[in-house]
Write a protein that holds these residues in place. Sequence first.
Motif, PDB file in Angstrom:
ATOM      1  N   PRO A   1      -2.730  -5.774  -4.255  1.00  0.00           N
ATOM      2  CA  PRO A   1      -3.233  -4.223  -3.967  1.00  0.00           C
ATOM      3  C   PRO A   1      -2.199  -3.262  -4.352  1.00  0.00           C
ATOM      4  CG  PRO A   1      -2.891  -5.865  -1.819  1.00  0.00           C
ATOM      5  CD  PRO A   1      -2.546  -6.871  -3.122  1.00  0.00           C
ATOM      6  N   LEU A   2      -2.648  -2.317  -4.774  1.00  0.00           N
ATOM      7  CA  LEU A   2      -1.764  -1.071  -4.965  1.00  0.00           C
ATOM      8  C   LEU A   2      -0.571  -0.949  -4.138  1.00  0.00           C
ATOM      9  CD1 LEU A   2      -1.334   1.031  -7.181  1.00  0.00           C
ATOM     10  CD2 LEU A   2      -2.646   2.656  -5.661  1.00  0.00           C
ATOM     11  N   TRP A   3      -0.624  -0.954  -2.968  1.00  0.00           N
ATOM     12  CA  TRP A   3       0.388  -0.731  -2.406  1.00  0.00           C
ATOM     13  C   TRP A   3       1.424  -1.972  -2.485  1.00  0.00           C
ATOM     14  CZ3 TRP A   3       2.360  -4.564   1.181  1.00  0.00           C
ATOM     15  CH2 TRP A   3       1.364  -5.601   1.371  1.00  0.00           C
ATOM     16  N   ALA A   4       0.995  -3.210  -2.646  1.00  0.00           N
ATOM     17  CA  ALA A   4       1.790  -4.373  -2.863  1.00  0.00           C
ATOM     18  C   ALA A   4       2.463  -4.288  -4.099  1.00  0.00           C
ATOM     19  CB  ALA A   4       1.180  -5.518  -2.748  1.00  0.00           C
ATOM     20  N   ARG A   5       1.774  -3.884  -5.205  1.00  0.00           N
ATOM     21  CA  ARG A   5       2.399  -3.528  -6.569  1.00  0.00           C
ATOM     22  C   ARG A   5       3.607  -2.377  -6.387  1.00  0.00           C
ATOM     23  NH1 ARG A   5      -2.651  -2.804 -10.124  1.00  0.00           N
ATOM     24  NH2 ARG A   5      -3.677  -2.243  -8.262  1.00  0.00           N
ATOM     25  N   TRP A   6       3.439  -1.388  -5.651  1.00  0.00           N
ATOM     26  CA  TRP A   6       4.446  -0.364  -5.563  1.00  0.00           C
ATOM     27  C   TRP A   6       5.715  -0.883  -4.625  1.00  0.00           C
ATOM     28  CZ3 TRP A   6       5.422   3.961  -7.808  1.00  0.00           C
ATOM     29  CH2 TRP A   6       4.291   4.632  -8.344  1.00  0.00           C
ATOM     30  N   VAL A   7       5.374  -1.750  -3.827  1.00  0.00           N
ATOM     31  CA  VAL A   7       6.526  -2.316  -3.009  1.00  0.00           C
ATOM     32  C   VAL A   7       7.096  -3.147  -3.830  1.00  0.00           C
ATOM     33  CG1 VAL A   7       6.968  -3.979  -0.834  1.00  0.00           C
ATOM     34  CG2 VAL A   7       5.527  -1.985  -0.699  1.00  0.00           C
TER      35      VAL A   7
END
Length: 147
Positions: free
Chosen positions: A13-19
């Motif tokens: 998910p997008l949030w995980a890619r940022w993290v």
Amino acid sequence: MGIELRERWGGQPLWARWVLTVYLIGFLEGSCVHIFYLARDGIHAYASFPQVPLRVFFVSLAILDPLVAVLVGLVRREGIWPASAVMVTDVFGNWWSNRHWLQDDPAKLLPLLPITLFGLFVVAFLLPLHRTVTGTTGGPQAAQPPG
């Protein structure tokens, strides 16, 4: 390998890619710092620390930080827990080594703020990131429907 890596990153998910990106930047920066200190001062790079175990640990970060960066960059679940363990011990070691500044001159602790914030970030995302990475890298949870 390239296609599989793109699928691993793209499957997050997008949030995980940022993290994962923040993890990667933080551990690469730490790698550079520790390797620079060792290149500059050799095995005695951390001689100012009175505790030998802390010296050994900080020298070992020249290996641990890049290892975590590689595992995180490959979106391997095996990198998520070690990332937290490295950061907890790194933050603790830095604060322990500099604890005398709490009474002497607390302003000298300000350089510990970035590593402390990064450590808190890594620990805060430990469980959610481990869950999502495990779910998309063929782990035991990968076959289970969300919910």
